[in-house]
Design an enzyme around this catalytic site. Structure first.
Site, short mmCIF file in Angstrom:
data_model
loop_
_atom_site.label_atom_id
_atom_site.label_comp_id
_atom_site.label_asym_id
_atom_site.label_seq_id
_atom_site.Cartn_x
_atom_site.Cartn_y
_atom_site.Cartn_z
N TYR A 166 0.81 -1.20 0.00
CA TYR A 166 0.00 0.00 0.00
C TYR A 166 0.86 1.27 0.00
O TYR A 166 0.66 2.14 -0.84
CB TYR A 166 -0.97 -0.05 1.18
CG TYR A 166 -2.13 0.90 1.08
CD1 TYR A 166 -2.80 1.30 2.23
CD2 TYR A 166 -2.55 1.40 -0.13
CE1 TYR A 166 -3.86 2.17 2.14
CE2 TYR A 166 -3.60 2.27 -0.22
CZ TYR A 166 -4.26 2.66 0.93
OH TYR A 166 -5.29 3.52 0.85
N GLU A 173 2.18 6.50 -7.04
CA GLU A 173 1.15 7.38 -7.57
C GLU A 173 1.51 8.85 -7.36
O GLU A 173 1.42 9.67 -8.27
CB GLU A 173 -0.19 7.08 -6.88
CG GLU A 173 -0.77 5.73 -7.26
CD GLU A 173 -1.99 5.35 -6.42
OE1 GLU A 173 -2.66 6.27 -5.90
OE2 GLU A 173 -2.25 4.15 -6.26
#
Lengths: 244, 398
Positions: A166, A173
């Protein structure tokens, strides 16, 4: 069933008590199994494509181009999950699922696809690898759950590997969006300026910055929620095992 | 009842004596003893019993437990059976000063529904000890405060943008550009809308004294204030483009806006009057005022008029953000109106015999015209009752 449940449990403050969730029917289950199997296969294709490209090229730069099409296809296919929640065959909240899927789709199309200059960035590989591993485990988890034969390994993997994946995905991103910023500013991508007939303006550059800032409150919440889920699910299984 | 028996007893005795005269002496003795015992028994109490002897009343004890931890917070004892939950909440507030009554949520069982303040303690009791679970509902705020804050914000924010503060707009451009009259008209209409809302909150609407969590107020204010800033920015911008169809579009939209404002006002006044006169058993009926004739078509014309105002404002200014705001208001008002409509159906037509015809998905539908006479006659039959449901107020006041 829904009407009786809600009329009994409505306490006037708007919050509803949890209703008895009716599981999906046989047809819906069959469809969901097929959907999850197809998605697992798709992400496996992406994984294999990455490995092959890496072995062929010898370096990990610019691997995006080798898996561009399957990535776009299967990540966009995840939009169907919103419909699954809306039709009630999956017991998740529509809003939460929509939010998660839209953020992925946004990154795939509105950032990586639209700003061609970032496609050679290493941060793209970072989030693609994170997504691939996460999605393979997640979709196989759903497949096995629907068939009621969930191996402990898959459950463990789903609730443990996110601890690394995660943050890895989020970093990828954010770095990608940050890399895209100067190109967006330069080209005025997706931006409308005044004056125009409908008196509206939109600055994509500012919007991307706001998106990046929004990660700050949202990411820790989701992360700790997953940690909490992990403690609940894995300790529950431990108890079950001990009691046997 | 006791007193009545005393004078009748001698009469009773006289009757029996008259009857008994014909019988033999022994029978007479037994009979007279019998009569005497009857007299004693039927005479009743020698003095009137005390109306409320304290040892005879069952006082209840209310035990209040925390819902999460199940720990006892306090016990409210000596609760008379006629008291309501609100009295218990007041007593609880005295014992624990930080939980004022509107903040206290009491349930009979864990995860059950919250009990209303007006519930009688006696109806809850299974034994002389009642156990209630307490949840803190959070900081509460009164409805008047809620609406005043919510409506004052947009009024002031729009004016800030109208006067073109130097921090928002470029000063050079601001002084150079000529302002189209529609900008002034838009400011006037916007201010009129919110001033009307404020005045209605202060003088027309009657709140049932309910409260709402502070969180709701924050959310509502964020929504209204945020959107007002956004739309005010574009309308008052130096580079604002006036509507494409010119003066005709502006005047038509302005007229529609004023009509919707007037309609909204009259509907609110009608509903408030109905609340005052206490005839809540009757569905609000149209009066001589043409604006109230919308009651014939829809259940909640105040929402229809509100939506109409915002759509007219959009057309008048031809600004996309206003259109987005109007669209969101349409969604919100439709949801509220549907809830209100269901409430009306339950209250006025509990048998559920009448078929509901919905005009369009977003506009609130109602029964057909054929049932008008039945409705009016039922209004005369049923006596009005005051029902204080805070939820209905929330929905009534868009």
């Amino acid at each position: 069933m829904a009407a009786s449940g809600s009329s009994r449990a409505d306490n006037g403050y708007g919050s509803q008590q949890p209703r008895r969730r009716k599981g999906p029917g046989a047809l819906a289950t069959a469809y969901l199994v097929i959907y999850n199997v197809v998605m697992t296969a798709g992400w496996l294709v992406i994984a294999v494509g990455l490995v092959r490209a890496y072995l062929a090229k010898g370096s990990y730069h610019s691997l995006y181009y080798s898996i561009e099409k399957p990535l776009k296809f299967f990540q966009t296919g995840a939009l169907l999950e919103i419909l699954h929640c809306a039709f009630g065959i999956v017991p998740s909240s529509v809003v939460l699922t929509a939010f998660q899927v839209m953020s992925r789709v946004f990154l795939t199309w509105a950032v990586t696809h639209s700003v061609k200059e970032v496609q050679t960035e290493d941060s793209v590989l970072l989030f693609v690898v994170a997504w691939t591993i996460t999605e393979i485990i997640r979709y196989s988890f759903y497949t096995f759950s629907l068939l009621n034969h969930l191996p402990y390994l898959i459950k463990w993997a789903r609730y443990t590997l996110f601890i690394i994946l995660y943050p890895m995905g989020v970093s990828g991103e954010l770095l990608t969006i940050y890399a895209a910023l100067p190109f967006v500013r330069q080209s005025g991508l997706y931006s409308i300026s005044l004056p125009n007939k409908y008196n509206f303006s939109f600055d994509y550059y500012t919007f991307l910055i706001l998106v990046m800032i929004s990660y700050i409150p949202i990411f820790p919440q989701l992360y700790f929620h997953m940690l909490h889920q992990r403690r609940k699910v894995l300790s529950h299984t431990e108890e079950h095992k001990k009691s046997e | 009842m006791h007193r009545r028996q005393k004078p009748s007893a001698p009469e009773h005795k006289r009757d029996l004596a008259a009857h008994g005269g014909a019988l033999s002496m022994s029978h007479n003795d037994t009979r007279s003893f019998f009569n005497f015992s009857q007299l004693v028994l039927s005479a009743g109490h020698l003095k009137s019993p005390p109306v409320l002897k304290h040892s005879k009343i069952t006082y209840f004890e209310v035990e209040i437990l925390d819902m999460q931890s199940k720990k006892q917070i306090c016990i409210v004892d000596k609760v008379p059976p006629s008291s309501t939950l609100l009295d218990v909440k007041h007593r609880f507030h005295k014992a624990c000063p930080q939980w004022y009554p509107s903040r206290v949520g009491l349930q009979l069982e864990r995860n059950g529904p919250y009990l209303k303040d007006s519930i009688n303690i006696q109806s809850l009791a299974v034994s002389s000890i009642i156990t209630l679970y307490f949840t803190d509902l959070g900081q509460q705020v009164g409805w008047t405060t809620f609406f005043l804050t919510e409506y004052t914000g947009p009024l002031l924010i729009y004016l800030l943008f109208y006067i073109r503060l130097s921090t928002i707009y470029d000063q050079v451009e601001s002084t150079k550009n000529f302002r189209h009259p529609v900008v002034h008209l838009a400011c006037f209409c916007h201010c009129l809308h919110y001033i009307r809302h404020l005045l209605e909150t202060l003088f027309v609407h009657k709140f049932s004294g309910g409260h709402t969590p502070l969180k709701n107020m924050i959310k509502g204010c964020a929504f209204y204030w945020g959107f007002t800033s956004w739309i005010a920015y574009y309308i008052n911008h130096p580079r604002y483009t006036p509507p494409s169809f010119g003066h005709r579009q502006v005047s038509f939209a302005a007229l529609a806006f004023l009509m919707c404002e007037a309609g909204n006002h009259f509907i609110n006044v009608t509903l408030a009057h109905q609340n005052n006169s206490g005839s809540k058993a009757c569905f609000p009926s149209p009066t001589y005022n043409p604006f109230t004739w919308l009651f014939l078509l829809v259940s909640c014309p105040n929402y229809t008029y509100e939506v109409g105002s915002w759509i007219s404002f959009t057309v008048m200014t031809q600004t996309l953000p206003v259109g987005i705001f109007a669209f969101l208001m349409v969604i919100q008002m439709s949801l509220w109106a549907q809830k209100k409509h269901k409430l009306y159906l339950k209250r006025f037509y509990p048998e559920g015999k009448f078929h509901v015809a919905t005009a369009e998905p977003s506009v609130e539908g109602r029964q057909g015209q054929g049932h008008t006479t039945t409705r009016i006659s039922s209004c005369f039959k049923v006596k009005g009752k005051e029902s204080t449901s805070s939820m209905s107020h929330q929905m009534q006041l868009g």
